[in-house]
Design a protein around this motif. Sequence first.
Motif, mmCIF file in Angstrom:
data_model
loop_
_atom_site.group_PDB
_atom_site.id
_atom_site.type_symbol
_atom_site.label_atom_id
_atom_site.label_comp_id
_atom_site.label_asym_id
_atom_site.label_seq_id
_atom_site.Cartn_x
_atom_site.Cartn_y
_atom_site.Cartn_z
ATOM 1 N N VAL A 138 48.308 -1.873 81.348
ATOM 2 C CA VAL A 138 47.776 -0.660 81.977
ATOM 3 C C VAL A 138 47.687 0.468 80.944
ATOM 4 N N LEU A 139 48.629 0.497 80.010
ATOM 5 C CA LEU A 139 48.691 1.603 79.055
ATOM 6 C C LEU A 139 48.095 1.311 77.687
ATOM 7 N N THR A 140 48.158 0.059 77.240
ATOM 8 C CA THR A 140 47.705 -0.242 75.885
ATOM 9 C C THR A 140 47.193 -1.667 75.794
ATOM 10 N N SER A 141 46.258 -1.880 74.889
ATOM 11 C CA SER A 141 45.718 -3.225 74.700
ATOM 12 C C SER A 141 46.449 -3.991 73.607
ATOM 13 N N THR A 142 47.374 -3.341 72.936
ATOM 14 C CA THR A 142 48.142 -3.999 71.884
ATOM 15 C C THR A 142 49.616 -4.041 72.248
ATOM 16 N N ALA A 143 50.306 -5.078 71.794
ATOM 17 C CA ALA A 143 51.735 -5.200 72.057
ATOM 18 C C ALA A 143 52.556 -4.830 70.821
ATOM 19 N N ALA A 144 51.892 -4.638 69.688
ATOM 20 C CA ALA A 144 52.592 -4.300 68.456
ATOM 21 C C ALA A 144 53.217 -2.910 68.568
ATOM 22 N N GLY A 145 54.470 -2.805 68.200
ATOM 23 C CA GLY A 145 55.140 -1.517 68.226
ATOM 24 C C GLY A 145 55.431 -0.990 69.616
ATOM 25 N N VAL A 146 55.543 -1.896 70.593
ATOM 26 C CA VAL A 146 55.774 -1.497 71.979
ATOM 27 C C VAL A 146 57.130 -2.020 72.446
ATOM 28 N N ALA A 147 57.853 -1.183 73.168
ATOM 29 C CA ALA A 147 59.109 -1.582 73.806
ATOM 30 C C ALA A 147 59.008 -1.223 75.283
ATOM 31 N N VAL A 148 59.684 -2.016 76.124
ATOM 32 C CA VAL A 148 59.597 -1.810 77.565
ATOM 33 C C VAL A 148 60.988 -1.817 78.192
ATOM 34 N N VAL A 150 55.841 -7.490 83.932
ATOM 35 C CA VAL A 150 55.998 -6.428 82.936
ATOM 36 C C VAL A 150 54.779 -6.415 82.010
ATOM 37 N N ALA A 151 54.252 -7.580 81.668
ATOM 38 C CA ALA A 151 53.064 -7.643 80.805
ATOM 39 C C ALA A 151 51.885 -6.905 81.430
ATOM 40 N N HIS A 152 51.721 -7.013 82.743
ATOM 41 C CA HIS A 152 50.646 -6.275 83.427
ATOM 42 C C HIS A 152 50.845 -4.765 83.252
ATOM 43 N N ALA A 153 52.059 -4.300 83.384
ATOM 44 C CA ALA A 153 52.335 -2.870 83.238
ATOM 45 C C ALA A 153 51.998 -2.390 81.832
ATOM 46 N N GLU A 158 59.121 1.871 81.856
ATOM 47 C CA GLU A 158 58.880 2.800 80.748
ATOM 48 C C GLU A 158 58.321 1.989 79.601
ATOM 49 N N VAL A 159 57.128 2.338 79.148
ATOM 50 C CA VAL A 159 56.482 1.673 78.029
ATOM 51 C C VAL A 159 56.483 2.659 76.866
ATOM 52 N N LEU A 160 57.157 2.303 75.795
ATOM 53 C CA LEU A 160 57.291 3.178 74.633
ATOM 54 C C LEU A 160 56.545 2.573 73.450
ATOM 55 N N THR A 161 55.789 3.396 72.759
ATOM 56 C CA THR A 161 55.068 2.925 71.576
ATOM 57 C C THR A 161 55.554 3.645 70.339
ATOM 58 N N ALA A 162 55.632 2.895 69.236
ATOM 59 C CA ALA A 162 56.033 3.472 67.962
ATOM 60 C C ALA A 162 54.890 4.315 67.411
ATOM 61 N N VAL A 163 55.242 5.426 66.814
ATOM 62 C CA VAL A 163 54.245 6.333 66.260
ATOM 63 C C VAL A 163 54.649 6.669 64.826
ATOM 64 N N GLN A 164 53.695 6.619 63.919
ATOM 65 C CA GLN A 164 53.959 7.010 62.549
ATOM 66 C C GLN A 164 53.459 8.420 62.327
#
Length: 66
Positions: free
Chosen positions: A24-34, A18-21, A58-64
């Motif tokens: 693929v989309l982002t270099s940060t793990a902050a604010g990310v749910a999978v 899952v970490a590899h996935a 599904e990789v979801l990122t928090a957005v302000q």
Amino acid sequence: MNVTINGNPCRLPEGATVAHAVEVLTSTAAGVAVALNDEVVRRGAWRSTPLGENDRVEVLTAVQGG
């Protein structure tokens, strides 16, 4: 191995996690749910959760914003 990440086909190496996935989309793990095949994966389990052929990620990122 072929997986789907956020609805898009993606080829990852055998043994990918899952970490590899996420990487693929982002270099940060902050604010990310999978979610893997519709099940949430805890952040602490990303590196130890293997992906399999045709898995859906599904990789979801928090957005302000306002």
